[in-house]
Enzyme design. Structure first.
Site, PDB file in Angstrom:
ATOM      1  N   HIS A 121       2.829  -4.232  -1.811  1.00 49.59           N
ATOM      2  CA  HIS A 121       4.144  -3.708  -1.423  1.00 49.59           C
ATOM      3  C   HIS A 121       4.962  -3.303  -2.632  1.00 49.59           C
ATOM      4  O   HIS A 121       6.157  -3.039  -2.515  1.00 49.59           O
ATOM      5  CB  HIS A 121       4.905  -4.749  -0.580  1.00 49.59           C
ATOM      6  CG  HIS A 121       4.264  -4.972   0.756  1.00 49.59           C
ATOM      7  ND1 HIS A 121       4.550  -6.077   1.525  1.00 49.59           N
ATOM      8  CD2 HIS A 121       3.351  -4.265   1.449  1.00 49.59           C
ATOM      9  CE1 HIS A 121       3.836  -6.028   2.649  1.00 49.59           C
ATOM     10  NE2 HIS A 121       3.098  -4.942   2.619  1.00 49.59           N
ATOM     11  N   CYS A 152      13.638  13.928 -15.947  1.00 50.86           N
ATOM     12  CA  CYS A 152      14.058  15.099 -15.137  1.00 50.86           C
ATOM     13  C   CYS A 152      15.407  14.901 -14.470  1.00 50.86           C
ATOM     14  O   CYS A 152      15.820  15.729 -13.662  1.00 50.86           O
ATOM     15  CB  CYS A 152      12.987  15.395 -14.075  1.00 50.86           C
ATOM     16  SG  CYS A 152      13.046  14.238 -12.690  1.00 50.86           S
TER      17      CYS A 152
END
Ligand code: BV8
Ligand code: ZN
Length: 244
Positions: A121, A152
């Site tokens: 998970h 970015c």
């Protein structure tokens, strides 16, 4: 109630086993003080994990979701692995083919020294850019909200599998490979409600593994396990390593 015969039989199976798979859930970290999901302490500001650990919740209110993760990071940062985490590291050292599958995102198994591990998970100390997909470790306490990618400027999210999101292919492959080749499978501290992990016990069973469950309560998997030891993981898991 733990019958001496059950414990003795399980210890014999573990000593003889060439391949062991362990599946853990929040119950193994409860003994380190990390709240479980469905126990009494599973709530935060009256939200449930199913409300916040979803892509929809993050889409709708990324600040709220990041506040929840910051709360959990601050809490987990003060926690240490317990004797159950450490006993699993020793089991890995003793067994030639050992694999640990954990649903926990707290990183305590890695802190204890587990190496053959799938964090199916995800991990609360890893962040992922929603634009370019790069993942990196981030241990800021707290993370400044809203965090952006250094490459970015995209919005960062926890590198955690939320409800409705699929698990990473590599984790599914390593989990099924381990479950299908294990002689003994230990299911420790999981309520057995969240899929696909909730189906892992029957995968091991169909492959012929001897299955033992360690939990405070019974679970949906209790009906298919060979042995069910009821008690705290920190008390019971170390007993499995004691001489026969
Ligand atoms: C998927 C990250 C498909 C978050 C988690 C309807 C709507 C939407 C989805 C579904 C739906 N029906 C079914 C689904 C699928 C869903 C699911 O199973 N939902 C359940 C609730 C019905 N599953 C998913 O969405 C999974 N993805 O199916 O993808 C797909 C396929 C292709 C393409 C797209 C999609 C993703 C599931 C992962 C969700 N993320 N965590 C975060 O942590 O921030 S799940 C969350 O629950 C935690 O990871 C946790 O580990 C996990 C399971 O809980 P447990 O670990 O078992 O903890 P819990 O508190 O429940 O139980 C503790 C146990 O320990 C108890 O039994 C207790 O008795 C015991 N215990 C306590 N103390 C001790 C102890 N035992 C021993 N010693 C102690 N001291
Ligand atoms: Zn990016």
């Amino acid at each position: 109630m733990v019958h001496r015969s059950d414990l003795g039989l399980l210890k014999e199976k573990l000593v003889a086993a060439e391949a062991i798979t362990v599946l853990t859930g929040a119950g193994i970290s409860a003994d380190s003080g990390v709240p479980t999901f469905r126990g009494a302490d599973g709530l935060w500001r009256n939200f449930r994990a199913e409300d916040l650990a979803t892509p929809e919740a993050f889409e709708q209110d990324p600040r709220l979701v990041w506040e929840w993760y910051n709360w959990r990071r601050e809490l987990i940062a003060t926690k240490q692995p317990n004797d159950a985490h450490k006993a699993i590291v020793e089991l890995e050292r003793r067994c030639p083919n050992f694999w640990l599958i954990t649903q926990n995102v707290d990183g305590l198994h890695r802190d204890a020294g587990s190496r053959n591990i799938s964090e199916i998970h995800g991990n609360i100390w890893t962040v992922r850019c929603t634009q370019c997909g790069v993942t990196e470790e981030n241990r800021d306490l707290p993370i400044a909200i809203l965090p952006t990618c250094r490459r970015c400027r995209g919005l960062l999210r926890p590198h955690i599998v939320w409800f409705g999101e699929s698990l990473e292919a590599k984790d599914l492959q390593s989990s099924y490979a381990a479950l299908q080749s294990s002689e003994v499978c230990l299911i420790i501290g999981t309520s057995g409600l969240v899929y696909p992990a909730a189906g892992f016990a029957s995968v091991a069973k169909e492959a012929g593994a001897f299955i033992a469950e360690i939990n405070l309560d019974t679970t949906p998997q209790s009906a298919l396990v060979d042995i069910s030891l009821q008690g705290r993981a920190k008390d019971l898991v170390p007993l499995l390593l004691e001489p026969l």
